[in-house]
Design an enzyme around this catalytic site. Structure first.
Site, PDB file in Angstrom:
ATOM      1  CG  ASP A 174      35.935  74.412  57.538  1.00 39.23           C
ATOM      2  OD1 ASP A 174      36.311  73.240  57.759  1.00 39.23           O
ATOM      3  OD2 ASP A 174      34.856  74.866  57.953  1.00 39.23           O
ATOM      4  CG  ASP A 221      37.057  67.091  57.687  1.00 39.73           C
ATOM      5  OD1 ASP A 221      35.896  67.299  57.291  1.00 39.73           O
ATOM      6  OD2 ASP A 221      37.711  67.943  58.317  1.00 39.73           O
ATOM      7  CB  CYS A 253      36.258  70.752  61.651  1.00 44.14           C
ATOM      8  SG  CYS A 253      35.384  69.416  60.879  1.00 44.14           S
ATOM      9  CG  ASP A 313      35.452  75.485  51.939  1.00 42.68           C
ATOM     10  OD1 ASP A 313      35.691  76.535  51.305  1.00 42.68           O
ATOM     11  OD2 ASP A 313      34.464  75.344  52.677  1.00 42.68           O
ATOM     12  CG  HIS A 337      34.177  70.892  54.787  1.00 46.04           C
ATOM     13  ND1 HIS A 337      33.522  71.646  55.722  1.00 46.04           N
ATOM     14  CD2 HIS A 337      34.626  71.761  53.845  1.00 46.04           C
ATOM     15  CE1 HIS A 337      33.586  72.935  55.373  1.00 46.04           C
ATOM     16  NE2 HIS A 337      34.241  73.018  54.233  1.00 46.04           N
TER      17      HIS A 337
HETATM   18  N1  ARG Z   1      29.715  67.666  55.705  1.00 46.24           N
HETATM   19  C1  ARG Z   1      30.022  66.797  56.813  1.00 46.24           C
HETATM   20  C2  ARG Z   1      28.754  66.139  57.354  1.00 46.24           C
HETATM   21  O1  ARG Z   1      27.734  66.770  57.377  1.00 46.24           O
HETATM   22  C3  ARG Z   1      30.710  67.564  57.916  1.00 46.24           C
HETATM   23  C4  ARG Z   1      32.107  67.966  57.578  1.00 46.24           C
HETATM   24  C5  ARG Z   1      32.670  68.941  58.566  1.00 46.24           C
HETATM   25  N2  ARG Z   1      34.032  69.242  58.283  1.00 46.24           N
HETATM   26  C6  ARG Z   1      34.634  70.415  58.451  1.00 46.24           C
HETATM   27  N3  ARG Z   1      35.912  70.491  58.157  1.00 46.24           N
HETATM   28  N4  ARG Z   1      33.988  71.507  58.853  1.00 46.24           N
HETATM   29  O2  ARG Z   1      28.771  65.002  57.788  1.00 46.24           O
END
Ligand code: ARG
Length: 360
Positions: A116, A245, A345, A194, A243
């Site tokens: 992050d 990913d 992550c 981020d 995010h």
């Molecule tokens: N926002 C994404 C979801 O709820 C999770 C992403 C988590 N990624 C991270 N690098 N902390 O599916």
């Protein structure tokens, strides 16, 4: 641009998500706390998650969950070490300590998700200007490593330090009504992003606006990286984006993993790539997921373009990897998942063996 200003022997060097991994930072869960319940924290969460965050603001995450997550991280460290990867860890910190700046004060969150916070592009390691007040000092845990990398010849960058005053947050923000375009909780007061809102494919870097990344943040990165790189802004169909990913993950040259609903139209640039949809997550309903959806199953880490780290109980993802010609390396991670991330992550690839290329 970044190549010319770092030493050729820089310990930091990674251009994509899949070249052979040589050095990695793995996060730690020690000292993790729920942050103060600020509007920017609430925005990316679901209604149920908001209730838990509101109730627990300022408290440590449950100790048994943290212990189990710590054990899983240690197993990941062993696995990566066994694959010949040099593993580094941040310094533990007490996130209950409060700090302030003109106009606001906060306590912290955790150092569990280096992804992050840190973005490696070539020999440049960039500290993200994060928009959560509870993550304002997120770089501190990594500073001993960052200084070491700098001494070793890396480029070390930090965008303008965000002020995080009230002007950054949309007053009275509420979720966009169902079916309407995404409405971010942050304004364009100053650049914020981020690092996890970006993924790298050599000369092409893909990012998204989210509840933590604004247009100025993306533009800052674009200008900073200069003509060597193309920073593409993607618009995905994520109601609560934070995010990229767990929505869009390049796994290897020509292989793109996508969330089944969040990428309604594959961006044209990937037309020559094979695109596959992530298998349904198998995380049971009762399992706590404080700040992520179950699609964290697709948040995988590539050790090289043929080797993927997969959650030990995630049988569909193991089969998916193998069907696509990759070896799945299993590691239990479900307790870590509770904290909002998975293998991508929890890590930052500091060095991957490879050259800058164009894959499109
Ligand atoms: N926002 C994404 C979801 O709820 C999770 C992403 C988590 N990624 C991270 N690098 N902390 O599916």
């Amino acid at each position: 641009m970044s190549e010319s200003v770092a030493r050729p022997d820089s310990p930091v060097s990674a251009y994509n998500e899949w070249d052979p991994l040589e050095e990695v930072i793995v996060g730690i869960v020690d000292g993790a706390h729920f942050p103060p319940y600020d509007i920017e924290v609430s925005a990316p969460l679901s209604a149920e998650q908001r209730a838990v965050f509101r109730e627990n603001a300022g408290r440590p995450f449950p100790a048994d969950g943290i212990a189990a997550a710590r054990d899983e991280l240690d197993q990941l460290v062993d696995i990566l070490g066994g694959e010949g990867v040099k593993v580094r860890r941040p310094e533990p910190r007490d996130h209950s300590q409060s700090y302030s700046a003109p106009g606001w004060s906060s306590t912290g969150l955790y150092d569990a998700m280096p992804r992050d916070m840190l973005l490696v592009v070539g020999q440049d390691i960039i500290e993200a200007p994060m928009s959560w007040r509870s993550r304002h000092h997120a770089a501190s845990a990594f500073r001993p490593l960052l200084k070491e990398y700098f001494h070793g010849g890396a480029r070390w960058s930090s965008p303008p330090k965000p002020e995080l005053t009230d002007e950054l947050y949309v007053e009275g923000w509420t979720d966009q009504p169902e079916g309407e375009p995404f409405r971010s909780v942050i304004t364009e007061f100053e650049p914020t992003f981020d690092a996890a809102d970006f993924v790298r494919c050599g000369r092409d870097i893909f990012g998204q606006r989210s509840h933590t990344t604004n247009a100025m943040g993306i533009e800052w990165l674009r200008r900073h990286l200069g003509d060597t790189y193309r920073v593409h802004e993607l618009t995905l169909a994520d109601d609560h984006p934070m995010h990229i990913d767990a929505s869009l993950m390049p796994l290897a040259p020509g292989k793109l993993l996508i969330h089944p609903d969040r990428v309604p139209e594959v961006p044209a640039i990937f037309k020559d790539w094979e695109v596959r949809t992530a298998p349904l997550p198998v995380i049971p309903d009762g399992h706590p997921l404080y700040m992520t959806s179950k699609w964290i199953n697709m948040n995988v880490l590539m050790i090289d373009e043929h080797k993927m780290v997969v959650e030990a109980q995630d049988e569909p993802m193991r089969r998916f990897a193998e069907d696509w010609g990759m070896e799945a390396i299993l590691c239990p991670f479900r307790n870590f998942n509770s904290l909002g991330g998975s293998f991508h992550c929890a890590t930052v690839d500091v060095r991957r063996r490879g050259e800058l290329q164009s894959y499109f």
